[in-house]
Design a protein around this motif. Structure first.
Motif, PDB file in Angstrom:
ATOM      1  N   ILE A  95      -2.497 -52.885  43.852  1.00  0.00           N
ATOM      2  CA  ILE A  95      -1.519 -51.914  43.371  1.00  0.00           C
ATOM      3  C   ILE A  95      -1.649 -50.591  44.115  1.00  0.00           C
ATOM      4  CG2 ILE A  95      -1.374 -52.941  41.083  1.00  0.00           C
ATOM      5  CD1 ILE A  95      -3.188 -50.705  40.069  1.00  0.00           C
ATOM      6  N   ILE A  96      -0.505 -49.974  44.353  1.00  0.00           N
ATOM      7  CA  ILE A  96      -0.438 -48.636  44.927  1.00  0.00           C
ATOM      8  C   ILE A  96       0.264 -47.745  43.913  1.00  0.00           C
ATOM      9  CG2 ILE A  96       0.308 -47.236  46.879  1.00  0.00           C
ATOM     10  CD1 ILE A  96       0.777 -49.792  48.440  1.00  0.00           C
ATOM     11  N   ILE A  97      -0.364 -46.634  43.584  1.00  0.00           N
ATOM     12  CA  ILE A  97       0.307 -45.608  42.788  1.00  0.00           C
ATOM     13  C   ILE A  97       0.468 -44.412  43.711  1.00  0.00           C
ATOM     14  CG2 ILE A  97       0.224 -44.155  40.736  1.00  0.00           C
ATOM     15  CD1 ILE A  97      -1.599 -46.230  39.448  1.00  0.00           C
ATOM     16  N   GLU A  98       1.656 -44.248  44.238  1.00  0.00           N
ATOM     17  CA  GLU A  98       1.905 -43.239  45.267  1.00  0.00           C
ATOM     18  C   GLU A  98       3.139 -42.428  44.907  1.00  0.00           C
ATOM     19  OE1 GLU A  98       1.361 -40.822  47.423  1.00  0.00           O
ATOM     20  OE2 GLU A  98       0.139 -42.311  48.490  1.00  0.00           O
ATOM     21  N   THR A  99       2.917 -41.161  44.568  1.00  0.00           N
ATOM     22  CA  THR A  99       4.025 -40.292  44.172  1.00  0.00           C
ATOM     23  C   THR A  99       4.533 -39.438  45.329  1.00  0.00           C
ATOM     24  OG1 THR A  99       2.464 -38.577  43.465  1.00  0.00           O
ATOM     25  CG2 THR A  99       3.169 -40.182  41.809  1.00  0.00           C
ATOM     26  N   ARG A 100       3.817 -39.461  46.457  1.00  0.00           N
ATOM     27  CA  ARG A 100       4.235 -38.657  47.608  1.00  0.00           C
ATOM     28  C   ARG A 100       5.258 -39.416  48.450  1.00  0.00           C
ATOM     29  NH1 ARG A 100      -1.517 -38.018  50.310  1.00  0.00           N
ATOM     30  NH2 ARG A 100      -1.511 -40.208  49.656  1.00  0.00           N
ATOM     31  N   ARG A 101       6.180 -38.669  49.034  1.00  0.00           N
ATOM     32  CA  ARG A 101       7.092 -39.263  50.003  1.00  0.00           C
ATOM     33  C   ARG A 101       6.335 -39.408  51.320  1.00  0.00           C
ATOM     34  NH1 ARG A 101      12.549 -39.146  48.737  1.00  0.00           N
ATOM     35  NH2 ARG A 101      13.073 -38.038  46.812  1.00  0.00           N
ATOM     36  N   SER A 102       6.251 -40.617  51.809  1.00  0.00           N
ATOM     37  CA  SER A 102       5.452 -40.827  53.014  1.00  0.00           C
ATOM     38  C   SER A 102       5.951 -42.040  53.783  1.00  0.00           C
ATOM     39  CB  SER A 102       3.976 -41.021  52.652  1.00  0.00           C
ATOM     40  OG  SER A 102       3.225 -41.385  53.784  1.00  0.00           O
ATOM     41  N   ALA A 103       6.029 -41.865  55.105  1.00  0.00           N
ATOM     42  CA  ALA A 103       6.394 -42.985  55.971  1.00  0.00           C
ATOM     43  C   ALA A 103       5.226 -43.934  56.166  1.00  0.00           C
ATOM     44  CB  ALA A 103       6.869 -42.460  57.325  1.00  0.00           C
ATOM     45  N   THR A 135       0.184 -58.071  32.626  1.00  0.00           N
ATOM     46  CA  THR A 135      -0.089 -58.972  31.511  1.00  0.00           C
ATOM     47  C   THR A 135      -1.172 -59.990  31.819  1.00  0.00           C
ATOM     48  OG1 THR A 135       1.693 -60.432  32.262  1.00  0.00           O
ATOM     49  CG2 THR A 135       2.254 -58.741  30.639  1.00  0.00           C
ATOM     50  N   THR A 136      -1.339 -60.351  33.085  1.00  0.00           N
ATOM     51  CA  THR A 136      -2.307 -61.397  33.416  1.00  0.00           C
ATOM     52  C   THR A 136      -3.300 -60.987  34.493  1.00  0.00           C
ATOM     53  OG1 THR A 136      -0.819 -62.354  35.071  1.00  0.00           O
ATOM     54  CG2 THR A 136      -0.661 -63.213  32.828  1.00  0.00           C
ATOM     55  N   SER A 137      -2.993 -59.985  35.285  1.00  0.00           N
ATOM     56  CA  SER A 137      -3.856 -59.630  36.421  1.00  0.00           C
ATOM     57  C   SER A 137      -5.096 -58.899  35.929  1.00  0.00           C
ATOM     58  CB  SER A 137      -3.086 -58.759  37.418  1.00  0.00           C
ATOM     59  OG  SER A 137      -1.948 -59.434  37.896  1.00  0.00           O
ATOM     60  N   GLU A 138      -6.218 -59.596  35.926  1.00  0.00           N
ATOM     61  CA  GLU A 138      -7.468 -59.019  35.443  1.00  0.00           C
ATOM     62  C   GLU A 138      -8.185 -58.251  36.542  1.00  0.00           C
ATOM     63  OE1 GLU A 138     -10.675 -58.508  32.520  1.00  0.00           O
ATOM     64  OE2 GLU A 138      -8.496 -58.553  32.619  1.00  0.00           O
ATOM     65  N   ALA A 139      -8.098 -58.728  37.775  1.00  0.00           N
ATOM     66  CA  ALA A 139      -8.733 -58.052  38.907  1.00  0.00           C
ATOM     67  C   ALA A 139      -7.682 -57.204  39.623  1.00  0.00           C
ATOM     68  CB  ALA A 139      -9.337 -59.069  39.868  1.00  0.00           C
ATOM     69  N   LEU A 140      -7.860 -55.901  39.579  1.00  0.00           N
ATOM     70  CA  LEU A 140      -6.882 -54.984  40.158  1.00  0.00           C
ATOM     71  C   LEU A 140      -7.498 -54.241  41.335  1.00  0.00           C
ATOM     72  CD1 LEU A 140      -5.396 -53.478  36.871  1.00  0.00           C
ATOM     73  CD2 LEU A 140      -4.498 -55.365  38.239  1.00  0.00           C
ATOM     74  N   LEU A 141      -6.932 -54.455  42.502  1.00  0.00           N
ATOM     75  CA  LEU A 141      -7.353 -53.717  43.691  1.00  0.00           C
ATOM     76  C   LEU A 141      -6.429 -52.518  43.817  1.00  0.00           C
ATOM     77  CD1 LEU A 141      -9.125 -53.552  46.277  1.00  0.00           C
ATOM     78  CD2 LEU A 141      -7.288 -54.801  47.442  1.00  0.00           C
ATOM     79  N   ARG A 142      -6.978 -51.344  43.579  1.00  0.00           N
ATOM     80  CA  ARG A 142      -6.169 -50.133  43.612  1.00  0.00           C
ATOM     81  C   ARG A 142      -6.466 -49.388  44.910  1.00  0.00           C
ATOM     82  NH1 ARG A 142      -6.606 -44.113  43.161  1.00  0.00           N
ATOM     83  NH2 ARG A 142      -4.574 -43.496  42.347  1.00  0.00           N
ATOM     84  N   TYR A 143      -5.422 -49.023  45.634  1.00  0.00           N
ATOM     85  CA  TYR A 143      -5.649 -48.281  46.872  1.00  0.00           C
ATOM     86  C   TYR A 143      -4.574 -47.230  47.072  1.00  0.00           C
ATOM     87  CZ  TYR A 143      -2.118 -51.347  49.061  1.00  0.00           C
ATOM     88  OH  TYR A 143      -0.970 -52.035  49.374  1.00  0.00           O
ATOM     89  N   GLN A 144      -4.975 -46.161  47.734  1.00  0.00           N
ATOM     90  CA  GLN A 144      -4.056 -45.081  48.046  1.00  0.00           C
ATOM     91  C   GLN A 144      -3.371 -45.389  49.369  1.00  0.00           C
ATOM     92  OE1 GLN A 144      -6.595 -41.642  48.056  1.00  0.00           O
ATOM     93  NE2 GLN A 144      -6.361 -41.269  45.866  1.00  0.00           N
ATOM     94  N   ALA A 145      -2.065 -45.336  49.361  1.00  0.00           N
ATOM     95  CA  ALA A 145      -1.325 -45.595  50.592  1.00  0.00           C
ATOM     96  C   ALA A 145      -1.567 -44.459  51.569  1.00  0.00           C
ATOM     97  CB  ALA A 145       0.162 -45.722  50.296  1.00  0.00           C
ATOM     98  N   GLY A 146      -2.002 -44.817  52.753  1.00  0.00           N
ATOM     99  CA  GLY A 146      -2.160 -43.803  53.783  1.00  0.00           C
ATOM    100  C   GLY A 146      -3.587 -43.530  54.178  1.00  0.00           C
ATOM    101  N   ASP A 147      -4.531 -43.590  53.224  1.00  0.00           N
ATOM    102  CA  ASP A 147      -5.901 -43.254  53.611  1.00  0.00           C
ATOM    103  C   ASP A 147      -6.910 -44.337  53.238  1.00  0.00           C
ATOM    104  OD1 ASP A 147      -5.894 -42.878  50.894  1.00  0.00           O
ATOM    105  OD2 ASP A 147      -6.127 -40.700  50.976  1.00  0.00           O
ATOM    106  N   SER A 148      -6.445 -45.533  52.903  1.00  0.00           N
ATOM    107  CA  SER A 148      -7.341 -46.657  52.614  1.00  0.00           C
ATOM    108  C   SER A 148      -6.942 -47.850  53.473  1.00  0.00           C
ATOM    109  CB  SER A 148      -7.265 -47.050  51.134  1.00  0.00           C
ATOM    110  OG  SER A 148      -7.648 -45.970  50.308  1.00  0.00           O
ATOM    111  N   VAL A 149      -7.929 -48.526  54.036  1.00  0.00           N
ATOM    112  CA  VAL A 149      -7.652 -49.709  54.851  1.00  0.00           C
ATOM    113  C   VAL A 149      -8.699 -50.778  54.571  1.00  0.00           C
ATOM    114  CG1 VAL A 149      -6.534 -48.432  56.728  1.00  0.00           C
ATOM    115  CG2 VAL A 149      -9.001 -48.827  56.813  1.00  0.00           C
ATOM    116  N   LEU A 150      -8.324 -52.025  54.811  1.00  0.00           N
ATOM    117  CA  LEU A 150      -9.260 -53.144  54.782  1.00  0.00           C
ATOM    118  C   LEU A 150      -9.547 -53.571  56.214  1.00  0.00           C
ATOM    119  CD1 LEU A 150      -7.835 -55.366  51.894  1.00  0.00           C
ATOM    120  CD2 LEU A 150      -9.787 -53.813  51.801  1.00  0.00           C
ATOM    121  N   CYS A 151     -10.781 -53.980  56.467  1.00  0.00           N
ATOM    122  CA  CYS A 151     -11.188 -54.379  57.814  1.00  0.00           C
ATOM    123  C   CYS A 151     -11.058 -55.898  57.942  1.00  0.00           C
ATOM    124  CB  CYS A 151     -12.621 -53.945  58.089  1.00  0.00           C
ATOM    125  SG  CYS A 151     -12.892 -52.161  57.887  1.00  0.00           S
ATOM    126  N   SER A 152     -10.127 -56.349  58.748  1.00  0.00           N
ATOM    127  CA  SER A 152      -9.877 -57.788  58.872  1.00  0.00           C
ATOM    128  C   SER A 152     -11.040 -58.521  59.533  1.00  0.00           C
ATOM    129  CB  SER A 152      -8.592 -58.030  59.669  1.00  0.00           C
ATOM    130  OG  SER A 152      -8.670 -57.437  60.954  1.00  0.00           O
TER     131      SER A 152
END
Length: 290
Positions: A95-103, A135-152
């Protein structure tokens, strides 16, 4: 000698020669047909053997053989069906909770979808929402758009950390305590329990959301131990947490990064991060004012 007597002299030898030629020609054709038949039969036998051998090898791989022959059409359809996420039934969600306008939202959204895989629902909220909406998602990965990344390149996956109720990049003591929430994995049921038992407005300290939850999780653990002698809430050590994500406390090969352009020196970003986690270049440089 007269011409008539000379012709009569060569008549019978010529007749015998003709008979011999016809006989030899007939025998030659008969043997040629037999040879051709033998060669043809041998060739067919060889082809049959090769075909049978190939067929046996294909049959040795049942799923592949069934798919080719149509013996198991359901399995073939299953193999050709792309598995996609369903937020209404999935036990996990990003999930992303992002209130800023951002490209930067779209590139990061595509990045997380690519690294997490098609069985992860990815949801974007443009305003603050309650975790109870899942309602069903028990594991929630929360990240901020723009300053969080996963390393493939990481050998770990987010699923490897599902045992913890809360985990994120460990916070250096000079900045507080707990785990940074900008890239964090949270157990929904425990989050809801915190919200049911504690009121932010009555106990707003520490102010940062991620540290507030960390202290409330510890409060619940202590409460459980006092009442029952044990607690089901599990929080990782700082050593384990830094394998999940890195911010102010370093680790050479984490699964994720939070604000790498802020906390990592430029000389290091040009060396190990370029090799280990080139995705850091997607991170933005502006900050949220807190």
């Amino acid at each position: 000698m007269s011409p008539g007597l000379a012709g009569k002299k060569w008549f019978y030898p010529g007749l015998w020669l003709l008979i011999v030629i016809v006989f030899l020609g007939t025998e030659l054709r008969r043997h040629s047909n037999i040879g051709a038949s033998i060669t043809s039969d041998s060739t067919h036998d060889t082809l049959d053997n090769i075909t049978s051998s190939v067929a046996d090898k294909i049959k040795a791989v049942p799923d592949y053989y069934d798919m080719l022959t149509g013996a198991n059409e359901d399995a073939a359809k299953k193999n050709n069906t792309l598995k996609t996420a369903d937020i209404t039934t999935s036990i996990k969600a990003a999930i992303i909770i992002e209130t800023r306008r951002s490209a930067a939202v779209i590139p990061l959204l595509l990045h997380f979808c690519s690294v997490l895989g098609p069985d992860w629902p990815v949801v974007v909220y443009t305003s603050a929402e309650n975790f109870g909406s899942f309602t069903t998602s028990e594991a929630l990965l929360r990240y901020q758009a723009g300053d969080s990344v996963l390393c493939s390149n990481s050998a770990r996956s987010v699923e490897d950390f599902f045992e913890w109720d809360l985990i994120g990049a460990p916070i250096s003591p000079q900045w507080g305590a707990g785990y940074n929430g900008g890239l964090s994995l949270r157990r929904r049921s425990t989050m809801l329990r915190v919200l049911q038992e504690y009121d932010w407005s009555k106990n707003p300290h520490p102010r940062p959301e991620d540290q507030w939850y960390f202290f409330r999780f510890n409060d619940l653990m202590n409460k459980d131990v006092e009442e029952t002698g044990d607690s089901k809430i599990k929080l990782p050590s700082m050593e384990i947490a830094r394998t999940f994500a890195v911010e102010t406390i370093d680790y050479p090969s984490p699964l994720g990064l939070h604000q790498p352009t802020r906390w990592f020196p430029a000389d290091r970003r040009m060396t190990s991060l370029d090799e280990w986690c080139p995705e850091y270049k997607l991170a933005r440089t502006d900050r949220i004012n807190e």
